[in-house]
Design a protein around this motif. Structure first.
Motif, PDB file in Angstrom:
ATOM      1  N   CYS A 192     -12.269  12.610  -0.692  1.00 14.86           N
ATOM      2  CA  CYS A 192     -13.131  12.481   0.491  1.00 14.86           C
ATOM      3  C   CYS A 192     -14.325  13.420   0.370  1.00 14.86           C
ATOM      4  CB  CYS A 192     -12.363  12.803   1.769  1.00 14.86           C
ATOM      5  SG  CYS A 192     -11.144  11.554   2.198  1.00 14.86           S
ATOM      6  N   ARG A 193     -14.038  14.660  -0.025  1.00 14.91           N
ATOM      7  CA  ARG A 193     -15.106  15.666  -0.107  1.00 14.91           C
ATOM      8  C   ARG A 193     -16.111  15.326  -1.195  1.00 14.91           C
ATOM      9  NH1 ARG A 193     -10.489  19.931   0.970  1.00 14.91           N
ATOM     10  NH2 ARG A 193     -10.491  19.767   3.227  1.00 14.91           N
ATOM     11  N   GLU A 194     -15.643  14.605  -2.216  1.00 15.30           N
ATOM     12  CA  GLU A 194     -16.562  14.186  -3.285  1.00 15.30           C
ATOM     13  C   GLU A 194     -17.265  12.880  -2.934  1.00 15.30           C
ATOM     14  OE1 GLU A 194     -14.165  13.901  -6.844  1.00 15.30           O
ATOM     15  OE2 GLU A 194     -13.420  15.949  -6.516  1.00 15.30           O
ATOM     16  N   GLY A 195     -17.044  12.389  -1.721  1.00 13.36           N
ATOM     17  CA  GLY A 195     -17.675  11.123  -1.320  1.00 13.36           C
ATOM     18  C   GLY A 195     -17.023   9.896  -1.936  1.00 13.36           C
ATOM     19  N   LYS A 196     -15.747  10.044  -2.336  1.00 16.18           N
ATOM     20  CA  LYS A 196     -15.090   8.925  -3.032  1.00 16.18           C
ATOM     21  C   LYS A 196     -13.962   8.310  -2.221  1.00 16.18           C
ATOM     22  CE  LYS A 196     -15.890  10.777  -7.677  1.00 16.18           C
ATOM     23  NZ  LYS A 196     -15.219  11.598  -8.700  1.00 16.18           N
ATOM     24  N   VAL A 197     -14.078   8.363  -0.894  1.00 18.11           N
ATOM     25  CA  VAL A 197     -12.969   7.864  -0.083  1.00 18.11           C
ATOM     26  C   VAL A 197     -12.777   6.351  -0.259  1.00 18.11           C
ATOM     27  CG1 VAL A 197     -14.300   7.570   2.072  1.00 18.11           C
ATOM     28  CG2 VAL A 197     -11.829   7.954   2.170  1.00 18.11           C
ATOM     29  N   GLU A 198     -13.903   5.636  -0.450  1.00 17.32           N
ATOM     30  CA  GLU A 198     -13.781   4.177  -0.641  1.00 17.32           C
ATOM     31  C   GLU A 198     -12.987   3.857  -1.896  1.00 17.32           C
ATOM     32  OE1 GLU A 198     -17.766   2.612  -0.306  1.00 17.32           O
ATOM     33  OE2 GLU A 198     -17.876   3.515   1.700  1.00 17.32           O
ATOM     34  N   GLU A 199     -13.231   4.656  -2.904  1.00 16.87           N
ATOM     35  CA  GLU A 199     -12.506   4.493  -4.172  1.00 16.87           C
ATOM     36  C   GLU A 199     -11.000   4.745  -3.954  1.00 16.87           C
ATOM     37  OE1 GLU A 199     -12.739   6.954  -8.257  1.00 16.87           O
ATOM     38  OE2 GLU A 199     -14.686   6.541  -7.311  1.00 16.87           O
ATOM     39  N   TYR A 200     -10.714   5.808  -3.174  1.00 19.32           N
ATOM     40  CA  TYR A 200      -9.308   6.133  -2.886  1.00 19.32           C
ATOM     41  C   TYR A 200      -8.632   4.971  -2.163  1.00 19.32           C
ATOM     42  CZ  TYR A 200      -5.117   8.611  -1.403  1.00 19.32           C
ATOM     43  OH  TYR A 200      -3.798   8.967  -1.217  1.00 19.32           O
ATOM     44  N   ILE A 201      -9.312   4.440  -1.148  1.00 19.77           N
ATOM     45  CA  ILE A 201      -8.727   3.358  -0.349  1.00 19.77           C
ATOM     46  C   ILE A 201      -8.512   2.109  -1.219  1.00 19.77           C
ATOM     47  CG2 ILE A 201      -9.171   1.759   1.566  1.00 19.77           C
ATOM     48  CD1 ILE A 201     -10.554   4.124   3.019  1.00 19.77           C
ATOM     49  N   LYS A 202      -9.482   1.829  -2.053  1.00 15.38           N
ATOM     50  CA  LYS A 202      -9.393   0.653  -2.920  1.00 15.38           C
ATOM     51  C   LYS A 202      -8.159   0.749  -3.840  1.00 15.38           C
ATOM     52  CE  LYS A 202     -12.486  -2.009  -5.752  1.00 15.38           C
ATOM     53  NZ  LYS A 202     -13.687  -1.913  -6.601  1.00 15.38           N
ATOM     54  N   GLU A 203      -8.024   1.924  -4.407  1.00 17.60           N
ATOM     55  CA  GLU A 203      -6.889   2.175  -5.306  1.00 17.60           C
ATOM     56  C   GLU A 203      -5.569   2.092  -4.523  1.00 17.60           C
ATOM     57  OE1 GLU A 203      -5.001   6.210  -6.987  1.00 17.60           O
ATOM     58  OE2 GLU A 203      -7.190   6.147  -7.023  1.00 17.60           O
ATOM     59  N   TRP A 204      -5.572   2.634  -3.316  1.00 15.68           N
ATOM     60  CA  TRP A 204      -4.369   2.689  -2.466  1.00 15.68           C
ATOM     61  C   TRP A 204      -3.952   1.276  -2.057  1.00 15.68           C
ATOM     62  CZ3 TRP A 204      -3.991   3.300   3.373  1.00 15.68           C
ATOM     63  CH2 TRP A 204      -2.718   3.773   3.771  1.00 15.68           C
ATOM     64  N   ILE A 205      -4.914   0.469  -1.696  1.00 10.90           N
ATOM     65  CA  ILE A 205      -4.631  -0.907  -1.276  1.00 10.90           C
ATOM     66  C   ILE A 205      -4.130  -1.740  -2.455  1.00 10.90           C
ATOM     67  CG2 ILE A 205      -5.792  -3.067  -0.618  1.00 10.90           C
ATOM     68  CD1 ILE A 205      -7.338  -1.495   1.428  1.00 10.90           C
ATOM     69  N   GLY A 206      -4.707  -1.487  -3.610  1.00 13.37           N
ATOM     70  CA  GLY A 206      -4.331  -2.248  -4.806  1.00 13.37           C
ATOM     71  C   GLY A 206      -2.931  -1.899  -5.287  1.00 13.37           C
ATOM     72  N   GLY A 207      -2.573  -0.624  -5.146  1.00 18.48           N
ATOM     73  CA  GLY A 207      -1.293  -0.163  -5.701  1.00 18.48           C
ATOM     74  C   GLY A 207      -0.104  -0.576  -4.857  1.00 18.48           C
ATOM     75  N   ARG A 208       1.034  -0.356  -5.387  1.00 19.01           N
ATOM     76  CA  ARG A 208       2.251  -0.690  -4.631  1.00 19.01           C
ATOM     77  C   ARG A 208       2.976   0.542  -4.219  1.00 19.01           C
ATOM     78  NH1 ARG A 208       3.641  -3.721  -0.885  1.00 19.01           N
ATOM     79  NH2 ARG A 208       4.848  -1.949  -0.185  1.00 19.01           N
TER      80      ARG A 208
END
Lengths: 257, 270
Positions: free
Chosen positions: B254-270
């Motif tokens: 989040c602090r690096e401005g990468k929250v969208e990336e985190y969410i994308k990865e989280w949604i994709g993963g199981r």
């Protein structure tokens, strides 16, 4: 001077001085509660219970009553299930709040992003509520409990002009209230105060800290009378007890910012 | 007893855009994270989140643009710091927010579960929160009809939906919260719709054998979903502790401005 020597030989951290000072506010016939983000209060409650206040009723934000100190492990979240280890009962926070409303001998530890001379606290916002410069996390139980508890122990690890302000931007919690059966203590990384009619009354300074240092780092003048004693440092046994409960050194986290 | 066991995609349809929602747990304990992932996946919008002391649940839903408004007593990551996406959205007025206090919001939820229109709560008077809530219409200073003293009336909270993660449930919605319950039983009973997510689906015999463990009986539930590790990265007592490293990784991204990336990865993963 004895305390100073203690500090020299054992390298006592301000966190440990604060834990001991917090523990001293706890009496055996009290009920004490700590909330989230409260590593120092959690350790202080254990310390008090294992030393001078064996009968204190220990309640925490993990809904635990008297967690087992022999199995307890201090964790970054104060609600961590490991803080309910071998608990003797689950006591919902609502039930603890009922104790406050019933006027029981309840004590609570709370923080303050801003603290004024009456020990009113702000945990809501820097700037205005409508357009805050900083939206703080919020007061949690502060607004509800500060008028109800018999013992209010406020703490900050950042004794500074930014924290000790003349007027808080938002009154999240009430400090001293004249005529009320409520003892208000403020414990910082430098000193211990009681709140009273006169404002914040300097009760002790930590080992190695001067009265001037304490005053210079506040936006208002605390009340100082006569010789100010030194805050007692924990004994070797007490330090051992603290360290055993917190092998990971979580108690230092608030100092690293 | 009716069958309530469904898959997550089906259960998420119980939530409408604009609904008020409350979640189980506090901070980093027993938060229904797997179901929150489904809410984000389903693209729900304009939600009004209500809770006592939330953390990553509010923050990630705000980051995913699913939120219109939040009500809370405290939202943050304790020693790890402020909730970055909540803070940003609150300060930039992207979302509406109203701060509450634990004693008021928990009693409001308990009143909701009891069918009471409001509850009186001691304390609070004299703080600046009173004016905020009187304006909002959620609190009102009244006179105690018996003593004549001023006291605070707090309007009951009945969220449209409660999502409660439990350790054990059966296919009919009998649910067992082990360890700390927080206000979850009241949330479950006061909400208009109740979604239970469970680490384990057990046979109903489990509840016949241990009826005292049935913290939320079947007739409250609208859906039950089997979600092992459903609170991860928050804790589920008796199953797993919080994964502090994962929560720190979320905050770092989040602090690096990468929250969208985190969410994308989280949604994709199981």
């Amino acid at each position: 001077m004895e305390n100073m020597e203690n500090v020299g030989t054992q390298k006592i951290h301000p966190a440990e001085i604060m834990i001991k000072a917090m523990a001293m506010e706890i009496a055996s016939d009290d009920i004490f509660l700590h909330g989230l983000a409260s590593p120092l209060p959690a350790l202080a409650m254990h310390l008090a219970k294992q030393t001078h206040a064996p009968d204190v009723v220990y309640l925490n934000v993990a809904d635990a009553l008297d967690p087992d100190p022999n199995e307890y492990k201090l964790c970054p979240s104060s609600a961590d299930p490991r803080h309910a280890v071998n608990t003797i009962a689950i006591v919902e926070l609502l039930e603890t709040f009922d104790l406050a409303m019933k006027g029981k001998q309840l004590g609570m530890f709370l923080g303050g992003a801003q603290i004024d001379s009456r020990a009113n606290t702000n945990l809501t916002c820097i700037g205005s509520y409508e357009s805050p410069k900083v939206k703080l996390p919020g007061g949690a139980a502060t607004a509800f409990l500060t008028p109800l508890v018999k013992k209010l122990v406020l703490w900050t690890t950042n004794h500074s002009k930014r924290v000790f302000v003349e007027k808080v931007d938002f009154i999240t919690g009430l400090g001293y209230e004249e005529g009320k059966d409520k003892e208000v203590t403020v414990i910082t990384n430098l000193a211990v105060f009681k709140a009273g009619k006169e404002g914040l009354i300097l009760k002790s300074v930590h080992p190695g800290v001067t009265v001037d240092e304490v005053i210079e780092n506040m936006s208002f003048k605390p009340y100082v009378e006569g010789e100010v004693p030194t805050t007692p440092a924990p004994t070797e046994d007490e330090l051992e007890l603290i360290r055993k409960l917190d092998l990971d050194g979580i108690r230092f986290s608030e100092f690293k910012r | 007893m009716k069958e309530k066991l469904v898959d997550a995609e089906k259960a998420v349809e119980l939530i409408n855009d604009g609904d008020s929602i409350t979640f189980s747990g506090v901070s980093m304990v027993r938060v229904p994270m797997s179901f929150i992932r489904e809410i984000i996946k389903a693209g729900k919008k304009d939600l009004y989140l209500i809770d006592r002391e939330p953390g990553i649940d509010f923050d990630i839903l705000i980051a995913a643009k699913a939120v219109r408004k939040v009500r809370f007593a405290m939202v943050g990551f304790e020693l790890f710091g402020l909730a970055p996406n909540f803070r940003k959205a609150a300060e930039s007025k992207e979302i509406e927010w109203i701060e509450d206090t634990c004693g008021a919001i928990t009693n409001a939820l308990r009143a909701g579960a009891s069918g009471m229109p409001f509850v009186v709560v001691k304390g609070i008077l004299g703080t600046d929160l009173v004016e905020i809530h009187e304006k909002e219409g959620t609190w009102k200073v009244i006179k105690d009809p018996f003593s004549g003293e001023e006291i605070l009336a707090v309007k009951a909270v009945n969220p449209d939906v409660a999502v409660i993660h439990v350790q054990k449930a059966d296919r009919y919605g009998n649910a067992s919260i082990e360890g700390s319950r927080f206000e979850d039983v009241y949330k479950a009973k006061g909400a208009k719709k109740l979604i239970i997510t469970a680490e384990e689906i057990v046979d109903t015999d489990y509840f016949r054998k241990y009826p005292e463990r049935n913290t939320i009986p079947y007739f409250y539930a609208d859906a039950v979903i089997h979600m092992p590790k459903g609170a991860y990265p928050t804790a589920c007592p008796n199953y797993y502790p919080p994964d502090y490293e994962e929560i720190r990784r979320y905050l770092a991204m989040c602090r690096e401005g990468k929250v969208e990336e985190y969410i994308k990865e989280w949604i994709g993963g199981r």
